[in-house]
Design a protein around this motif. Structure first.
Motif, PDB file in Angstrom:
ATOM      1  N   ALA A  16     -15.169   0.284 -10.080  1.00  0.00           N
ATOM      2  CA  ALA A  16     -15.231   1.324 -11.120  1.00  0.00           C
ATOM      3  C   ALA A  16     -14.103   2.338 -10.944  1.00  0.00           C
ATOM      4  O   ALA A  16     -13.438   2.724 -11.919  1.00  0.00           O
ATOM      5  CB  ALA A  16     -16.593   2.018 -11.091  1.00  0.00           C
ATOM      6  N   ILE A  17     -13.874   2.739  -9.713  1.00  0.00           N
ATOM      7  CA  ILE A  17     -12.779   3.685  -9.448  1.00  0.00           C
ATOM      8  C   ILE A  17     -11.442   3.021  -9.762  1.00  0.00           C
ATOM      9  O   ILE A  17     -10.551   3.639 -10.374  1.00  0.00           O
ATOM     10  CB  ILE A  17     -12.829   4.197  -7.997  1.00  0.00           C
ATOM     11  N   ALA A  18     -11.286   1.760  -9.388  1.00  0.00           N
ATOM     12  CA  ALA A  18     -10.030   1.048  -9.642  1.00  0.00           C
ATOM     13  C   ALA A  18      -9.733   0.943 -11.134  1.00  0.00           C
ATOM     14  O   ALA A  18      -8.602   1.176 -11.563  1.00  0.00           O
ATOM     15  CB  ALA A  18     -10.083  -0.337  -9.009  1.00  0.00           C
ATOM     16  N   ARG A  76      -9.652  -2.979  10.228  1.00  0.00           N
ATOM     17  CA  ARG A  76      -9.611  -2.518   8.839  1.00  0.00           C
ATOM     18  C   ARG A  76      -8.329  -2.996   8.145  1.00  0.00           C
ATOM     19  O   ARG A  76      -8.351  -3.371   6.974  1.00  0.00           O
ATOM     20  CB  ARG A  76      -9.723  -1.006   8.769  1.00  0.00           C
ATOM     21  N   LEU A  77      -7.217  -2.990   8.859  1.00  0.00           N
ATOM     22  CA  LEU A  77      -5.968  -3.518   8.297  1.00  0.00           C
ATOM     23  C   LEU A  77      -6.102  -5.006   7.997  1.00  0.00           C
ATOM     24  O   LEU A  77      -5.681  -5.470   6.930  1.00  0.00           O
ATOM     25  CB  LEU A  77      -4.803  -3.291   9.260  1.00  0.00           C
ATOM     26  N   LEU A  78      -6.689  -5.767   8.927  1.00  0.00           N
ATOM     27  CA  LEU A  78      -6.914  -7.194   8.712  1.00  0.00           C
ATOM     28  C   LEU A  78      -7.797  -7.427   7.491  1.00  0.00           C
ATOM     29  O   LEU A  78      -7.505  -8.289   6.655  1.00  0.00           O
ATOM     30  CB  LEU A  78      -7.567  -7.806   9.962  1.00  0.00           C
ATOM     31  N   HIS A  79      -8.858  -6.647   7.364  1.00  0.00           N
ATOM     32  CA  HIS A  79      -9.773  -6.767   6.228  1.00  0.00           C
ATOM     33  C   HIS A  79      -9.026  -6.519   4.919  1.00  0.00           C
ATOM     34  O   HIS A  79      -9.119  -7.306   3.969  1.00  0.00           O
ATOM     35  CB  HIS A  79     -10.938  -5.788   6.393  1.00  0.00           C
ATOM     36  N   SER A  80      -8.293  -5.432   4.854  1.00  0.00           N
ATOM     37  CA  SER A  80      -7.565  -5.075   3.627  1.00  0.00           C
ATOM     38  C   SER A  80      -6.497  -6.100   3.286  1.00  0.00           C
ATOM     39  O   SER A  80      -6.372  -6.507   2.121  1.00  0.00           O
ATOM     40  CB  SER A  80      -6.919  -3.699   3.769  1.00  0.00           C
ATOM     41  N   ALA A  81      -5.725  -6.537   4.275  1.00  0.00           N
ATOM     42  CA  ALA A  81      -4.657  -7.509   4.026  1.00  0.00           C
ATOM     43  C   ALA A  81      -5.221  -8.850   3.562  1.00  0.00           C
ATOM     44  O   ALA A  81      -4.696  -9.460   2.627  1.00  0.00           O
ATOM     45  CB  ALA A  81      -3.811  -7.695   5.287  1.00  0.00           C
ATOM     46  N   GLY A  82      -6.285  -9.308   4.184  1.00  0.00           N
ATOM     47  CA  GLY A  82      -6.895 -10.573   3.783  1.00  0.00           C
ATOM     48  C   GLY A  82      -7.468 -10.513   2.383  1.00  0.00           C
ATOM     49  O   GLY A  82      -7.284 -11.432   1.577  1.00  0.00           O
ATOM     50  N   PHE A  83      -8.146  -9.429   2.081  1.00  0.00           N
ATOM     51  CA  PHE A  83      -8.727  -9.277   0.752  1.00  0.00           C
ATOM     52  C   PHE A  83      -7.642  -9.245  -0.313  1.00  0.00           C
ATOM     53  O   PHE A  83      -7.679  -9.987  -1.297  1.00  0.00           O
ATOM     54  CB  PHE A  83      -9.590  -8.012   0.671  1.00  0.00           C
ATOM     55  N   GLU A  84      -6.663  -8.389  -0.137  1.00  0.00           N
ATOM     56  CA  GLU A  84      -5.618  -8.228  -1.151  1.00  0.00           C
ATOM     57  C   GLU A  84      -4.722  -9.458  -1.241  1.00  0.00           C
ATOM     58  O   GLU A  84      -4.292  -9.827  -2.336  1.00  0.00           O
ATOM     59  CB  GLU A  84      -4.794  -6.972  -0.881  1.00  0.00           C
ATOM     60  N   GLY A  85      -4.454 -10.101  -0.121  1.00  0.00           N
ATOM     61  CA  GLY A  85      -3.639 -11.321  -0.151  1.00  0.00           C
ATOM     62  C   GLY A  85      -4.303 -12.425  -0.965  1.00  0.00           C
ATOM     63  O   GLY A  85      -3.653 -13.089  -1.775  1.00  0.00           O
ATOM     64  N   GLY A  86      -5.601 -12.610  -0.771  1.00  0.00           N
ATOM     65  CA  GLY A  86      -6.332 -13.600  -1.549  1.00  0.00           C
ATOM     66  C   GLY A  86      -6.371 -13.244  -3.022  1.00  0.00           C
ATOM     67  O   GLY A  86      -6.280 -14.108  -3.895  1.00  0.00           O
ATOM     68  N   LEU A  87      -6.487 -11.973  -3.287  1.00  0.00           N
ATOM     69  CA  LEU A  87      -6.549 -11.511  -4.675  1.00  0.00           C
ATOM     70  C   LEU A  87      -5.232 -11.738  -5.422  1.00  0.00           C
ATOM     71  O   LEU A  87      -5.234 -12.089  -6.606  1.00  0.00           O
ATOM     72  CB  LEU A  87      -6.928 -10.028  -4.697  1.00  0.00           C
ATOM     73  N   VAL A  88      -4.117 -11.575  -4.737  1.00  0.00           N
ATOM     74  CA  VAL A  88      -2.811 -11.832  -5.355  1.00  0.00           C
ATOM     75  C   VAL A  88      -2.761 -13.270  -5.878  1.00  0.00           C
ATOM     76  O   VAL A  88      -2.323 -13.518  -7.004  1.00  0.00           O
ATOM     77  CB  VAL A  88      -1.653 -11.572  -4.357  1.00  0.00           C
ATOM     78  N   LEU A  89      -3.233 -14.196  -5.072  1.00  0.00           N
ATOM     79  CA  LEU A  89      -3.214 -15.609  -5.480  1.00  0.00           C
ATOM     80  C   LEU A  89      -4.101 -15.875  -6.694  1.00  0.00           C
ATOM     81  O   LEU A  89      -3.805 -16.752  -7.509  1.00  0.00           O
ATOM     82  CB  LEU A  89      -3.659 -16.493  -4.311  1.00  0.00           C
ATOM     83  N   PHE A 119      -3.614   0.268   0.264  1.00  0.00           N
ATOM     84  CA  PHE A 119      -3.931   1.604   0.764  1.00  0.00           C
ATOM     85  C   PHE A 119      -5.252   2.115   0.188  1.00  0.00           C
ATOM     86  O   PHE A 119      -6.029   2.771   0.882  1.00  0.00           O
ATOM     87  CB  PHE A 119      -2.769   2.568   0.486  1.00  0.00           C
ATOM     88  N   TYR A 120      -5.502   1.810  -1.076  1.00  0.00           N
ATOM     89  CA  TYR A 120      -6.767   2.203  -1.694  1.00  0.00           C
ATOM     90  C   TYR A 120      -7.943   1.580  -0.951  1.00  0.00           C
ATOM     91  O   TYR A 120      -8.921   2.254  -0.635  1.00  0.00           O
ATOM     92  CB  TYR A 120      -6.769   1.804  -3.174  1.00  0.00           C
ATOM     93  N   ALA A 121      -7.869   0.271  -0.651  1.00  0.00           N
ATOM     94  CA  ALA A 121      -8.958  -0.419   0.057  1.00  0.00           C
ATOM     95  C   ALA A 121      -9.171   0.172   1.439  1.00  0.00           C
ATOM     96  O   ALA A 121     -10.313   0.373   1.873  1.00  0.00           O
ATOM     97  CB  ALA A 121      -8.660  -1.917   0.160  1.00  0.00           C
ATOM     98  N   LEU A 122      -8.092   0.464   2.120  1.00  0.00           N
ATOM     99  CA  LEU A 122      -8.193   1.036   3.464  1.00  0.00           C
ATOM    100  C   LEU A 122      -8.909   2.389   3.425  1.00  0.00           C
ATOM    101  O   LEU A 122      -9.860   2.628   4.173  1.00  0.00           O
ATOM    102  CB  LEU A 122      -6.785   1.186   4.052  1.00  0.00           C
ATOM    103  N   VAL A 123      -8.494   3.252   2.520  1.00  0.00           N
ATOM    104  CA  VAL A 123      -9.110   4.581   2.398  1.00  0.00           C
ATOM    105  C   VAL A 123     -10.536   4.479   1.853  1.00  0.00           C
ATOM    106  O   VAL A 123     -11.450   5.132   2.355  1.00  0.00           O
ATOM    107  CB  VAL A 123      -8.237   5.501   1.509  1.00  0.00           C
TER     108      VAL A 123
END
Length: 149
Positions: A16-18, A76-89, A119-123
């Motif tokens: 919702a925020i996004a 937390r960095l691993l979580h954010s990078a994995g989530f966003e990397g998969g989403l890009v695909l 950065f949004y996911a991390l915060v």
């Protein structure tokens, strides 16, 4: 808050925020109008919401099996990078189709979204954990005996 309620609140609030932030930005950058940009934001959000549920289930499944379950900055960095990397695909084809741009332009657009959302996911995850506490899967360390059984 724990269990399915935590996951639902986390995912819906995150998306919702996004949508509220992205719709005007996409409208401005692509000069497509707020309704067109809002529709894309909602489609991106629905895709991300589905990925969020799957990814967080898999991440927490992995996390429960770790000897040290504390959510460190690195985790937390691993979580954010994995989530966003998969989403890009997942999102490049949708962005290219909806905005009627090349796959290359969609990839560049998606990479811009990746930087924002990284950065949004991390915060967001940090703030969400502060407000609602971390899930059981991330509470403290467990002994080697507990992991073996």
């Amino acid at each position: 808050m724990q269990g399915p309620a935590r996951k639902i609140v986390q995912a819906v609030l995150y998306e919702a925020i996004a949508v509220a932030v992205l719709s005007p930005v996409i409208a401005l950058v692509y000069d497509n109008g707020l309704a067109h940009a809002g529709a894309l934001s909602l489609m991106l959000s629905a895709s991300a919401l589905a990925w969020n549920v799957v990814y967080n289930y898999l991440f927490e499944f992995w996390e429960r099996r770790q000897l040290n379950r504390v959510r460190t900055f690195g985790r937390r960095l691993l979580h954010s990078a994995g989530f966003e990397g998969g989403l890009v695909l997942l999102l490049v084809p949708l962005v290219a189709w909806w905005l009627q741009i090349s796959w290359w332009a969609a990839l560049v657009t998606d990479l811009g979204l990746f930087v924002f959302f990284f950065f949004y996911a991390l915060v967001f995850q940090w703030a969400f954990d502060r407000v609602f506490d971390v899930p059981v899967s991330a509470q403290g360390e467990v002994s080697a005996d507990a992991c073996a059984g």
